[in-house]
Design a protein around this motif. Structure first.
Motif, PDB file in Angstrom:
ATOM      1  N   ALA A 190       0.810  -1.220   0.000  1.00  0.00           N
ATOM      2  CA  ALA A 190       0.000   0.000   0.000  1.00  0.00           C
ATOM      3  C   ALA A 190       0.840   1.267   0.000  1.00  0.00           C
ATOM      4  CB  ALA A 190      -0.950   0.005   1.196  1.00  0.00           C
ATOM      5  N   PHE A 191       2.122   1.150   0.356  1.00  0.00           N
ATOM      6  CA  PHE A 191       2.998   2.320   0.366  1.00  0.00           C
ATOM      7  C   PHE A 191       3.128   2.932  -1.023  1.00  0.00           C
ATOM      8  CE2 PHE A 191       7.165   4.358  -0.003  1.00  0.00           C
ATOM      9  CZ  PHE A 191       7.123   5.235   1.075  1.00  0.00           C
ATOM     10  N   GLY A 192       2.884   2.141  -2.050  1.00  0.00           N
ATOM     11  CA  GLY A 192       2.951   2.670  -3.410  1.00  0.00           C
ATOM     12  C   GLY A 192       2.031   3.852  -3.634  1.00  0.00           C
ATOM     13  N   LEU A 193       0.937   3.919  -2.866  1.00  0.00           N
ATOM     14  CA  LEU A 193       0.021   5.051  -2.975  1.00  0.00           C
ATOM     15  C   LEU A 193       0.683   6.340  -2.502  1.00  0.00           C
ATOM     16  CD1 LEU A 193      -3.315   3.496  -1.638  1.00  0.00           C
ATOM     17  CD2 LEU A 193      -2.546   3.706  -4.021  1.00  0.00           C
ATOM     18  N   VAL A 194       1.566   6.241  -1.513  1.00  0.00           N
ATOM     19  CA  VAL A 194       2.235   7.417  -0.951  1.00  0.00           C
ATOM     20  C   VAL A 194       3.120   8.081  -2.005  1.00  0.00           C
ATOM     21  CG1 VAL A 194       3.861   8.219   0.803  1.00  0.00           C
ATOM     22  CG2 VAL A 194       2.182   6.452   1.375  1.00  0.00           C
ATOM     23  N   ILE A 195       3.775   7.284  -2.831  1.00  0.00           N
ATOM     24  CA  ILE A 195       4.772   7.815  -3.770  1.00  0.00           C
ATOM     25  C   ILE A 195       4.308   7.740  -5.218  1.00  0.00           C
ATOM     26  CG2 ILE A 195       6.738   7.369  -2.253  1.00  0.00           C
ATOM     27  CD1 ILE A 195       7.199   4.760  -3.796  1.00  0.00           C
ATOM     28  N   CYS A 196       3.016   7.516  -5.426  1.00  0.00           N
ATOM     29  CA  CYS A 196       2.464   7.474  -6.783  1.00  0.00           C
ATOM     30  C   CYS A 196       3.197   6.448  -7.651  1.00  0.00           C
ATOM     31  CB  CYS A 196       2.512   8.850  -7.436  1.00  0.00           C
ATOM     32  SG  CYS A 196       1.660   8.930  -9.040  1.00  0.00           S
ATOM     33  N   SER A 197       3.274   5.220  -7.148  1.00  0.00           N
ATOM     34  CA  SER A 197       3.894   4.142  -7.910  1.00  0.00           C
ATOM     35  C   SER A 197       2.807   3.149  -8.311  1.00  0.00           C
ATOM     36  CB  SER A 197       4.988   3.459  -7.079  1.00  0.00           C
ATOM     37  OG  SER A 197       5.769   2.604  -7.888  1.00  0.00           O
ATOM     38  N   TYR A 198       1.815   3.653  -9.038  1.00  0.00           N
ATOM     39  CA  TYR A 198       0.619   2.883  -9.330  1.00  0.00           C
ATOM     40  C   TYR A 198       0.878   1.689 -10.249  1.00  0.00           C
ATOM     41  CZ  TYR A 198      -1.603   7.186  -7.640  1.00  0.00           C
ATOM     42  OH  TYR A 198      -1.977   8.281  -6.906  1.00  0.00           O
TER      43      TYR A 198
END
Length: 226
Positions: free
Chosen positions: A89-97
Motif C-alpha cells: 500500500a505504500f505505493g500510494l504514498v509515492i504514486c507508484s501505481y
C-alpha cells in the motif's frame, strides 16, 4: 540523543549491519539525510539486505524525498522479496501505481494475500493509472510535485502526517483530475500559506501540471487557535 548514538556504536561492535541501520535511523530522527544515506549504505555493504531497502523507502519519504523512495519500493514490491505484503500500500504514498498493479497481479498468481487494505489500494492504483493516462502525466512528474511539497516542509521543519497523502480522482464531463492533499500539524491559515509556497515553486520550475492539484491541509488534531 547522545546516549542513542552510544548504544548504536555498541551494537555496531557486535552486529555491524543492524547497528548501522540503527545509526541511520537516529540520523533520520535528526533530519540528516546525508548521514542517513551514509550509514544505510554501510549497512547494505555489510549485508543488511532488504531491511535496508525498507528503511530507505520509509525514511526518504518521511523526510519529503518521495521520488528517492521509489527505487527501494520497486525492489521490495515483488513476491520474491518477502516484504510485498508489508509495503504494497505504500505505493500510494509515492504514486507508484503501475508497480502496484504489476505486484498485485504477481501476488494473485502466487495466491499471496496483500493485507487488509489491499482491495482499496489495488482499486486506487487502477484509478490512478487510468486518470494519469487521460491527463497525459507520468508518475515521475507527480513524484516531482511531491518532492517540492517535501522541500517546503523541510524549510519549515515540518513532517507530513497520517499514513500518506489523501488521493482523490475525478473523471467528469469537465475532464479528468487528480488531487493530492497532505496533512500537516499547523492551523488552516498556515497550511494555506505552505500550499502557496508549493505552487510558487511549481510555476518557477515549470512543474505545474494541468489536471493535477496539490494542497496541504491542517490535521484535525491541530489546535487552530494555537
Amino acid at each position: 540523543m547522545k546516549s542513542m548514538f552510544n548504544d548504536a556504536e555498541k551494537l555496531i561492535g557486535v552486529d555491524p549491519p543492524n547497528g548501522s541501520l540503527v545509526k541511520a535511523e537516529i540520523y533520520h530522527l535528526c533530519g540528516d539525510i546525508g548521514q542517513f544515506d551514509k550509514w544505510l549504505d554501510n549497512a547494505r555493504r555489510l549485508g543488511a539486505g532488504p531491511q535496508a531497502d525498507r528503511s530507505a523507502m520509509y525514511v526518504r519519504s518521511n523526510l519529503g524525498y518521495f521520488s528517492a523512495s521509489v527505487p527501494a519500493f520497486e525492489q521490495l514490491a515483488v513476491v520474491e522479496s518477502g516484504f510485498l505484503s508489508d509495503v504494497f500500500a505504500f505505493g500510494l504514498v509515492i504514486c507508484s501505481y503501475r508497480r502496484m498493479g504489476d505486484a498485485a497481479a504477481s501476488a494473485a498468481k502466487a495466491k499471496m494475500e496483500l493485507g487488509m487494505d489491499s482491495g482499496y489500494a489495488i482499486d486506487t492504483a487502477r484509478k490512478g493509472v487510468d486518470v494519469l493516462n487521460k491527463l497525459g502525466i507520468n508518475e515521475g512528474q507527480v513524484q516531482s510535485v511531491l518532492d517540492v511539497a517535501g522541500e517546503v516542509l523541510r524549510r519549515h521543519n515540518l513532517f507530513w502526517m497520517e499514513r500518506g497523502p489523501v488521493v482523490r480522482f475525478s473523471d467528469t464531463a469537465d475532464g479528468p483530475g487528480l488531487l493530492y492533499q497532505m496533512y500537516v500539524g499547523v492551523p488552516p491559515a498556515e497550511a494555506l500559506q505552505l500550499t502557496d509556497e508549493v505552487l510558487e515553486l511549481l510555476f518557477e520550475r515549470d512543474l505545474y501540471l494541468p489536471g493535477l492539484a496539490f494542497t496541504f491541509i491542517s490535521h484535525p488534531s491541530t489546535d487552530a487557535g494555537h
